[in-house]
Write a protein that holds these residues in place. Structure first.
Motif: not given
Length: 252
Positions: A152-160
């Protein structure tokens, strides 16, 4: 860290704010605040603070300055390098075989991992709020082993991976925690397979599936249909039926 062990993050002095992080973010407090001696406090409710911000928006700068002054260098580096991304339902954040250049932290919503072998798709697992996704490939620098998409609609944080390399060199204690998570992700499927072969019920790596039933009109017997569906699912897997603010559970 042991839950019984206390770790002092900072000491607040007269004239400083406490609890502003929870008010601004709307999230529960991450720590406990204690008085080390007799104190007199001025209490502002969330509605009071929002009212002040509407009249004097510059107050948010003072609150933000107080918050950032209490952040450790590690948290500041992570905050600077993190990217927050909103994923629409059904969209893949990466696909099997893609190059691994980051790991993901689920902030809200739900992700699902699927592996394709011999043109057949197999569900690997689901990831909820607070879980790390892609940590195995990020640490080993291998291609993605599965396709991960938003249920479903999701928020993620991207750790490079660049920040991950900095953390590995400057903060080895964080790496030890990531290695622990890596070990759990590898051992959990193995334990599940062992329990499955032994015939024992396994809760290791259990994934939760949700089915929402919406009636097209008031004439549809929603409760009866839901009970019939739950009986049919009983022969497949454990389930819990939620109806009208109460629940009826059964283990198959």
């Amino acid at each position: 860290m042991d839950s019984s062990e206390e770790n002092v993050l900072y000491v607040t002095h007269p004239g400083e704010f406490v609890g502003s992080l929870s008010v601004i973010t709307g999230e529960p407090s991450l720590f406990t605040i204690k008085a080390v001696k007799f104190c007199q406090l001025g209490v502002l409710s969330k509605s009071d603070i929002y009212g002040i911000l509407l009249q004097r928006p510059r107050v948010i700068l003072n609150l933000s300055s107080t918050l950032t002054s209490r952040l450790t260098p590690l948290v500041r580096n992570i905050d600077y390098a993190l990217d927050w991304v909103h994923m629409e339902a059904g969209r893949a954040i990466y696909r099997q075989g893609d190059e691994s250049d980051c790991l993901y932290i689920v902030l809200n919503g739900r992700l699902r991992s699927v592996v394709t072998q011999n043109k057949k798709k197999e569900l690997v697992g689901e990831h909820g709020r607070g879980e790390l996704v892609g940590v195995v490939e990020a640490l080993t620098q291998n291609p993605r082993m599965a396709t991960v998409h938003a249920v479903r609609d999701t928020e993620v944080a991207i750790l490079p991976d660049g920040l991950l390399n900095v953390i590995k060199h400057k903060y080895p204690q964080v790496v030890s925690r990531l290695i622990h998570l890596l070990g759990e992700s590898i051992l959990s499927p193995m334990k599940a397979m062992q329990l499955e072969h032994s015939g024992e019920a396994s809760e290791v790596g259990t994934n939760l599936g949700t089915i929402a039933i919406v009636q097209a009109s008031d004439e549809v017997p929603l409760s009866n249909f839901a009970f019939e569906l739950s009986l049919a699912l009983n022969s497949i897997e454990n389930f819990m039926l939620l109806l009208d603010n109460w629940f009826w559970g059964h283990e198959g």
